[in-house]
Write a protein that holds these residues in place. Structure first.
Motif, short mmCIF file in Angstrom:
data_model
loop_
_atom_site.label_atom_id
_atom_site.label_comp_id
_atom_site.label_asym_id
_atom_site.label_seq_id
_atom_site.Cartn_x
_atom_site.Cartn_y
_atom_site.Cartn_z
N ASN A 45 -4.47 -11.64 5.54
CA ASN A 45 -3.27 -10.67 5.01
C ASN A 45 -3.62 -9.89 4.00
N TRP A 46 -4.88 -9.64 3.45
CA TRP A 46 -5.02 -8.89 2.34
C TRP A 46 -5.56 -7.48 2.93
N SER A 47 -5.30 -6.10 2.20
CA SER A 47 -5.44 -5.11 2.69
C SER A 47 -5.70 -4.24 1.19
N VAL A 48 -6.81 -3.21 1.44
CA VAL A 48 -6.62 -2.47 0.17
C VAL A 48 -5.81 -1.65 -0.40
N THR A 49 -4.84 -1.03 0.57
CA THR A 49 -3.93 -0.22 0.44
C THR A 49 -2.52 -1.07 0.87
N LEU A 50 -1.31 -0.59 0.77
CA LEU A 50 0.03 -1.27 1.21
C LEU A 50 -0.22 -1.28 2.75
N GLU A 51 -0.16 -2.48 3.35
CA GLU A 51 -0.03 -2.61 4.79
C GLU A 51 0.68 -3.94 4.97
N VAL A 52 1.60 -3.97 6.18
CA VAL A 52 1.87 -5.15 6.54
C VAL A 52 1.22 -5.07 8.16
N GLN B 16 0.23 -9.48 12.52
CA GLN B 16 0.30 -10.96 12.42
C GLN B 16 0.47 -11.26 11.12
N HIS B 17 1.26 -10.78 10.27
CA HIS B 17 1.26 -11.04 8.89
C HIS B 17 1.90 -12.29 8.52
N ARG B 18 1.41 -13.15 7.62
CA ARG B 18 2.14 -14.44 7.11
C ARG B 18 2.22 -14.27 5.48
N LEU B 19 3.32 -14.93 5.31
CA LEU B 19 3.67 -14.77 3.65
C LEU B 19 2.95 -15.89 3.12
N VAL B 20 1.97 -15.62 2.19
CA VAL B 20 1.21 -16.58 1.69
C VAL B 20 1.87 -16.98 0.28
N THR B 21 2.18 -18.28 0.17
CA THR B 21 2.75 -18.85 -1.18
C THR B 21 2.28 -19.99 -1.80
N VAL C 261 -3.32 -19.94 -5.29
CA VAL C 261 -3.18 -19.05 -6.51
C VAL C 261 -1.85 -18.45 -6.53
N TYR C 262 -1.29 -18.27 -5.09
CA TYR C 262 -0.19 -17.60 -5.09
C TYR C 262 1.14 -18.43 -5.43
N ALA C 263 0.87 -19.81 -5.57
CA ALA C 263 2.07 -20.67 -5.94
C ALA C 263 2.84 -20.12 -7.14
N ARG D 145 2.90 -13.89 -7.87
CA ARG D 145 2.94 -13.20 -6.79
C ARG D 145 1.63 -12.31 -6.70
N HIS D 146 1.26 -11.81 -7.68
CA HIS D 146 0.10 -10.69 -7.62
C HIS D 146 -1.43 -11.17 -8.57
N PRO D 147 -1.76 -12.40 -8.24
CA PRO D 147 -3.01 -12.79 -8.58
C PRO D 147 -4.17 -11.84 -8.74
N MET D 148 -4.29 -11.17 -7.68
CA MET D 148 -5.49 -10.27 -7.34
C MET D 148 -5.26 -9.36 -8.16
N TYR D 149 -4.05 -8.87 -8.63
CA TYR D 149 -3.55 -7.69 -9.58
C TYR D 149 -4.07 -8.24 -11.00
N ALA D 150 -3.92 -9.61 -11.21
CA ALA D 150 -4.16 -10.21 -12.42
C ALA D 150 -5.66 -10.23 -12.66
N ARG E 176 6.86 -1.05 -5.34
CA ARG E 176 7.04 -0.49 -3.68
C ARG E 176 6.36 -1.89 -2.70
N GLU E 177 5.23 -2.62 -3.35
CA GLU E 177 4.87 -3.58 -2.78
C GLU E 177 5.72 -4.68 -2.37
N GLU E 178 6.64 -4.86 -3.41
CA GLU E 178 7.75 -6.06 -3.34
C GLU E 178 8.60 -5.79 -2.22
N ARG E 179 9.14 -4.42 -2.36
CA ARG E 179 10.06 -3.98 -1.59
C ARG E 179 9.65 -3.97 0.14
N MET E 180 8.39 -3.61 0.15
CA MET E 180 7.70 -3.69 1.47
C MET E 180 7.90 -5.16 1.91
N MET E 181 7.30 -6.14 1.04
CA MET E 181 7.26 -7.53 1.43
C MET E 181 8.93 -7.98 1.58
N ARG E 182 9.80 -7.96 0.98
CA ARG E 182 11.25 -8.12 1.09
C ARG E 182 11.69 -7.54 2.40
#
Ligand code: SAH
Length: 196
Positions: free
Chosen positions: A103-110, A113-118, A121-123, A126-131, A167-173
């Motif tokens: 589900n990873w991408s370098v720029t914003l993408e859906v 076959q996207h699955r929401l990972v929760t 480290v996503y538990a 929401r943005h552990p990679m940005y952390a 913008r990422e959160e809006r796209m995911m919503r």
């Protein structure tokens, strides 16, 4: 060997470690089918800004000593603290790639076959990679005894983060609806949330 050289080597080792972790994911991501990619041009500009701050400016200092006027006396303690923070960043970075998987991408993408990972480290965030990138930027500020090269990562990545995260959160919503809405109420953006 001078402390400035040690600082450059420690920072360089962190960046090489980062690239080793990312490379296989970058290869795989090229083959994934994309359903939506909002704001492509803006995304590329943000990537360049972030790359400049996290890599180009500090690389110029390490290789050319530029900008010399912004140098200050290096401290072995700050370099050691920065090395620890960078190690923590890489560990978190590896775990985010493992948990996010395809589900990873370098720029914003859906992805189609996207699955929401929760989980993992996503538990709780929401943005552990940005952390992990924030930790890299912090490590860079601690390691490099130069105000411009040291702070460039916080400025460069900070720009990407603040322009992208909403913008990422809006796209995911839009993609995942109530499932994402519920996920946001039980997690923090980069700081873990432990109670609902
Ligand atoms: N912001 C996340 C992911 C960074 S990668 C982090 O910091 O860990 C960016 C891509 O990850 C986005 O294009 C989005 O499609 C995807 N993404 C973000 N959060 C996700 C999640 N919880 N589950 C699945 N994909 C996610």
């Amino acid at each position: 060997m001078s402390l400035n050289m040690v600082a450059g080597l420690v920072w360089g080792a962190g960046v090489v470690g980062w690239y080793v972790i990312r490379f296989p994911h970058a290869l795989r991501a090229k083959r994934m089918a994309v359903e939506r990619a909002p704001g492509r041009a803006l995304e590329l500009v943000l990537l360049v800004i972030s790359f400049t701050g996290l890599f180009t400016v500090p690389f110029a200092w390490v290789m050319l000593g530029w900008p010399r006027a912004a140098n200050y006396a290096a401290s072995p303690w700050l370099i050691a603290a920065g090395a620890l923070v960078f190690a923590g960043s890489l560990r978190l970075f590896a775990r985010t790639h493992r948990d996010l998987g395809k589900n990873w991408s370098v720029t914003l993408e859906v992805r189609t076959q996207h699955r929401l990972v929760t989980e993992g480290v996503y538990a709780r965030v929401r943005h552990p990679m940005y952390a992990a990138f924030w930790l890299w930027a912090l490590a860079q500020a601690l390691i490099l005894p130069n105000t411009v090269a040291g702070l460039a990562g916080l400025v460069g990545f900070g720009t990407l983060y603040f322009v992208r995260v909403g913008r990422e959160e809006r796209m995911m919503r839009e993609k995942f609806g109530d499932e994402y809405q519920a996920y946001t109420t039980r997690t923090g953006r980069v700081i873990p949330r432990f109670r609902a």
